[in-house]
Design an enzyme around this catalytic site. Structure first.
Site, PDB file in Angstrom:
ATOM      1  N   GLU A 175      11.237  -8.416   9.036  1.00  0.00           N
ATOM      2  CA  GLU A 175      11.506  -9.579   8.174  1.00  0.00           C
ATOM      3  C   GLU A 175      12.769 -10.337   8.577  1.00  0.00           C
ATOM      4  O   GLU A 175      13.685 -10.539   7.779  1.00  0.00           O
ATOM      5  CB  GLU A 175      11.546  -9.134   6.707  1.00  0.00           C
ATOM      6  CG  GLU A 175      10.237  -8.452   6.310  1.00  0.00           C
ATOM      7  CD  GLU A 175      10.210  -7.918   4.884  1.00  0.00           C
ATOM      8  OE1 GLU A 175      11.263  -7.928   4.220  1.00  0.00           O
ATOM      9  OE2 GLU A 175       9.136  -7.486   4.445  1.00  0.00           O
ATOM     10  N   GLU A 282       0.494  -4.167   7.525  1.00  0.00           N
ATOM     11  CA  GLU A 282       0.668  -3.703   6.138  1.00  0.00           C
ATOM     12  C   GLU A 282      -0.371  -4.332   5.215  1.00  0.00           C
ATOM     13  O   GLU A 282      -0.054  -4.715   4.082  1.00  0.00           O
ATOM     14  CB  GLU A 282       2.080  -4.047   5.630  1.00  0.00           C
ATOM     15  CG  GLU A 282       3.190  -3.528   6.517  1.00  0.00           C
ATOM     16  CD  GLU A 282       4.592  -3.804   5.988  1.00  0.00           C
ATOM     17  OE1 GLU A 282       4.743  -4.172   4.814  1.00  0.00           O
ATOM     18  OE2 GLU A 282       5.555  -3.647   6.763  1.00  0.00           O
TER      19      GLU A 282
HETATM   20  C1  XIL Z   1       7.708  -1.037   0.451  1.00  0.00           C
HETATM   21  C2  XIL Z   1       7.119   0.289   0.050  1.00  0.00           C
HETATM   22  O1  XIL Z   1       5.717   0.169  -0.071  1.00  0.00           O
HETATM   23  C3  XIL Z   1       7.717   0.739  -1.228  1.00  0.00           C
HETATM   24  O2  XIL Z   1       7.230   2.031  -1.574  1.00  0.00           O
HETATM   25  C4  XIL Z   1       9.234   0.757  -1.081  1.00  0.00           C
HETATM   26  O3  XIL Z   1       9.810   1.086  -2.273  1.00  0.00           O
HETATM   27  C5  XIL Z   1       9.744  -0.598  -0.664  1.00  0.00           C
HETATM   28  O4  XIL Z   1       9.116  -0.993   0.511  1.00  0.00           O
HETATM   29  N1  XIL Z   1       7.300  -5.039   3.531  1.00  0.00           N
HETATM   30  C6  XIL Z   1       7.642  -3.930   4.277  1.00  0.00           C
HETATM   31  C7  XIL Z   1       7.494  -2.588   3.691  1.00  0.00           C
HETATM   32  O5  XIL Z   1       7.941  -4.061   5.467  1.00  0.00           O
HETATM   33  O6  XIL Z   1       8.467  -1.699   4.177  1.00  0.00           O
HETATM   34  C8  XIL Z   1       7.539  -2.653   2.192  1.00  0.00           C
HETATM   35  O7  XIL Z   1       7.237  -1.348   1.712  1.00  0.00           O
HETATM   36  C9  XIL Z   1       6.571  -3.663   1.663  1.00  0.00           C
HETATM   37  C10 XIL Z   1       6.934  -5.033   2.137  1.00  0.00           C
END
Ligand code: XIL
Length: 369
Positions: A175, A282
């Protein structure tokens, strides 16, 4: 002993064997899981004999997982059956690894790595540098003892070095692009090391620590926001022009069921135009994040299936060498991070009981054609 921000990474790396022994010894404690809820009313039918995702896809199919959830045998079985790659959901992030005194802990990520290895799965390292996480040990770094840049490099060396040979890739910087797409994120790393320089340094250091892993730049909203996508691609090009070893692009794809058809396909093709391997990193498809509040739950479920289908078809249309992997941010609804935001959401391709929803069937259909 996992090292510290203050010690250089010359310490020998653990062998895989040591890691699995430690992982076995690590008792994760009992995880109380509530009983499965009723199945969402699905008007869409799912074949009874749906093959596992990983058996039909000509690339790795992944899921995220948290170490404690591996104690749930139903989830462990579902992962073993369906996927060929795992991403630690949060335990490979600085927030978990870096302790207040600057030392590192690796028990939970080691456990996930051991599970992946035991099941012949790839492991995706997530994530080395994230604007959202600047642990107190970095914020209060004793710079009379060590330069900030050296502590930053020590961290990357320790983590990427520990999993060298085990990970297929790393989300090196997560990000990096500003929310509105105008430039890059502000962060502790940017302030201390420079907005572009800290990113390039992360890639160079990760490459020193792991000569083989695919080094990815990962971001979100790239399908929704053409301006953010353009900045993301510009950053990738600038990294490549500077000689930084960026070797893959990750698109998170936390999307909502009412996303306009075509947006995902366009995004995947634009990202692929640089020629780098692409990671759908994701994917989940939220029902409750949809802007259109007039749609019935049944209609949202139908659109959710269509979104899973579009994502899989767009990925399948890439040349084989550009299909790095296709990762779901959770297989079962009950495990999804989006449940914390809205308990009524059901964004995953499998239901609370691990039964395939129409979204899973759509993925299978697209992957095997
Ligand atoms: C999220 C996880 O799913 C949660 O369990 C944690 O508390 C916070 O992070 N983008 C990302 C991930 O790159 O690392 C994030 O994951 C979701 C958004």
């Amino acid at each position: 002993m996992g090292g510290s921000l203050y010690s250089s990474p010359a310490t020998p790396r653990s062998t895989g064997e040591e890691i699995s022994r430690r992982a076995v010894l690590t008792s994760a404690g009992a995880l109380a899981l509530s009983a499965c809820g009723p199945r969402d009313a699905q008007s869409q039918s799912v074949p009874a004999d749906l093959p596992p995702l990983k058996t039909v896809a000509p690339f790795r199919v992944g899921s995220c997982v948290q170490a404690l959830r591996l104690d749930d045998p139903a989830l462990a079985d579902l992962l073993a059956r369906e996927v060929s790659q795992l991403t630690p959901e949060w335990e490979m992030k600085m927030e978990y690894i870096v302790q207040p005194d600057g030392s590192f802990r690796f028990d939970a990520p080691d456990r996930i790595a051991a599970f992946a290895r035991a099941h012949g799965m790839g492991l995706l390292g997530h994530t080395l540098v994230w604007y959202a996480q600047a642990p107190p040990a970095f914020e209060q770094l004793d710079e009379t003892r060590i330069r900030f840049a050296d502590a930053y490099r020590n961290y990357i060396h320790a983590v990427a070095g520990r999993y060298r040979g085990q990970v297929v890739g790393w989300d090196v910087v997560n990000e990096a692009v500003a929310e509105d797409g105008a430039g890059w994120r502000d962060s502790l790393w940017a302030r201390k090391l420079g907005a572009f320089e800290h990113i390039a340094l992360a890639y160079r250091t990760a490459r020193e620590a792991d000569p083989q892993a695919t080094l990815l730049l990962n971001d979100y909203n790239l399908e929704y926001m053409p301006a953010k996508r353009a900045t993301f691609l510009k950053l990738a090009e600038r990294l490549l022009a500077s000689g930084a070893p960026l070797t893959g692009l990750g698109t998170q794809m936390h999307v909502a069921a009412d996303i306009a058809p075509g947006k995902i396909t366009q995004m995947i093709h634009e990202l692929a135009s640089l020629g780098l391997p692409i990671h759908v990193s994701e994917l989940d498809v939220s029902l409750t994040r949809s802007d259109n509040k007039l749609l019935s739950r049944g209609e949202l479920q139908r659109r959710q299936t269509a979104v899973y289908a579009e994502a899989a078809e767009a990925f399948m249309s890439l040349p084989q060498r550009q299909r790095f992997a296709f990762t779901l941010w959770g297989l079962r609804d009950r495990d999804s991070w989006l449940k914390k935001e809205n308990a009524g959401d059901a964004p995953a391709p499998f239901d609370d009981a691990g039964r395939p929803k129409a979204g899973a069937a759509a993925l299978v259909e697209a992957f095997r054609t």
